[in-house]
Write a protein that holds these residues in place. Structure first.
Motif, PDB file in Angstrom:
ATOM      1  N   ALA A 155      -2.952  -0.097   6.085  1.00 45.37           N
ATOM      2  CA  ALA A 155      -3.789  -0.666   5.017  1.00 45.37           C
ATOM      3  C   ALA A 155      -4.992   0.225   4.742  1.00 45.37           C
ATOM      4  O   ALA A 155      -5.352   0.446   3.580  1.00 45.37           O
ATOM      5  N   ALA A 156      -5.607   0.742   5.789  1.00 44.07           N
ATOM      6  CA  ALA A 156      -6.761   1.623   5.598  1.00 44.07           C
ATOM      7  C   ALA A 156      -6.344   2.920   4.911  1.00 44.07           C
ATOM      8  O   ALA A 156      -7.049   3.416   4.024  1.00 44.07           O
ATOM      9  N   GLN A 209      -5.805   6.378   0.039  1.00 50.57           N
ATOM     10  CA  GLN A 209      -4.919   7.291  -0.662  1.00 50.57           C
ATOM     11  C   GLN A 209      -4.548   6.859  -2.085  1.00 50.57           C
ATOM     12  O   GLN A 209      -4.333   7.720  -2.928  1.00 50.57           O
ATOM     13  N   PHE A 210      -4.392   5.584  -2.336  1.00 50.54           N
ATOM     14  CA  PHE A 210      -3.899   5.163  -3.639  1.00 50.54           C
ATOM     15  C   PHE A 210      -4.921   5.446  -4.733  1.00 50.54           C
ATOM     16  O   PHE A 210      -6.126   5.343  -4.520  1.00 50.54           O
ATOM     17  N   LEU A 265      -7.384   0.934  -8.608  1.00 53.16           N
ATOM     18  CA  LEU A 265      -7.845  -0.282  -7.946  1.00 53.16           C
ATOM     19  C   LEU A 265      -6.710  -1.253  -7.647  1.00 53.16           C
ATOM     20  O   LEU A 265      -6.657  -1.839  -6.567  1.00 53.16           O
ATOM     21  N   MET A 266      -5.796  -1.420  -8.579  1.00 54.64           N
ATOM     22  CA  MET A 266      -4.724  -2.398  -8.383  1.00 54.64           C
ATOM     23  C   MET A 266      -3.807  -2.000  -7.232  1.00 54.64           C
ATOM     24  O   MET A 266      -3.396  -2.848  -6.435  1.00 54.64           O
ATOM     25  N   SER A 267      -3.483  -0.734  -7.110  1.00 55.87           N
ATOM     26  CA  SER A 267      -2.662  -0.267  -5.994  1.00 55.87           C
ATOM     27  C   SER A 267      -3.392  -0.452  -4.670  1.00 55.87           C
ATOM     28  O   SER A 267      -2.799  -0.855  -3.669  1.00 55.87           O
ATOM     29  N   ARG A 268      -4.665  -0.163  -4.677  1.00 55.53           N
ATOM     30  CA  ARG A 268      -5.461  -0.329  -3.457  1.00 55.53           C
ATOM     31  C   ARG A 268      -5.544  -1.799  -3.036  1.00 55.53           C
ATOM     32  O   ARG A 268      -5.440  -2.125  -1.861  1.00 55.53           O
ATOM     33  N   LEU A 269      -5.733  -2.669  -4.006  1.00 60.03           N
ATOM     34  CA  LEU A 269      -5.785  -4.100  -3.700  1.00 60.03           C
ATOM     35  C   LEU A 269      -4.465  -4.595  -3.126  1.00 60.03           C
ATOM     36  O   LEU A 269      -4.437  -5.382  -2.185  1.00 60.03           O
ATOM     37  N   HIS A 270      -3.367  -4.139  -3.703  1.00 57.58           N
ATOM     38  CA  HIS A 270      -2.060  -4.570  -3.236  1.00 57.58           C
ATOM     39  C   HIS A 270      -1.831  -4.131  -1.790  1.00 57.58           C
ATOM     40  O   HIS A 270      -1.408  -4.919  -0.946  1.00 57.58           O
TER      41      HIS A 270
END
Length: 96
Positions: free
Chosen positions: A23-24, A29-30, A33-38
């Motif tokens: 998760a970290a 890396q993503f 924002l939406m990819s990071r949130l997922h």
């Protein structure tokens, strides 16, 4: 009984820490924002649940197990709620 559950408990904790590490890395890396949130909400909830399940295997008290279960429920509800609110606020900003 405690020695019997020590190995599965440590394996579950290690798996949970692996999920939290992933998760970290996903957060880092993503690109958007939406990819990071997922990545963060899914892997974070699974990681905390596995760590709590492993800690439950290592504890000898039923009251400690109930507290760990309540912590997992709180993380699951709050993670999903905050992820939804952040995504919704981002979508409102892009519409205007």
């Amino acid at each position: 009984m405690t020695n019997l559950l020590m190995v599965p408990g440590l394996v579950l904790i290690a798996a949970g820490l692996w999920f939290l590490l992933i998760a970290a890395l996903g957060l880092w890396q993503f690109p958007d924002l939406m990819s990071r949130l997922h990545a963060l909400t899914k892997a974070d909830t699974a990681g905390v649940a596995l760590v709590a399940l492993g800690a439950t295997c290592l504890t000898a008290s039923l009251s400690d197990a109930v507290v760990l279960l309540l912590c997992v429920l709180l993380v699951a509800v709050s993670g999903a709620t905050t992820g939804h609110l952040i995504a919704r606020a981002r979508l409102k900003d892009t519409e205007t």
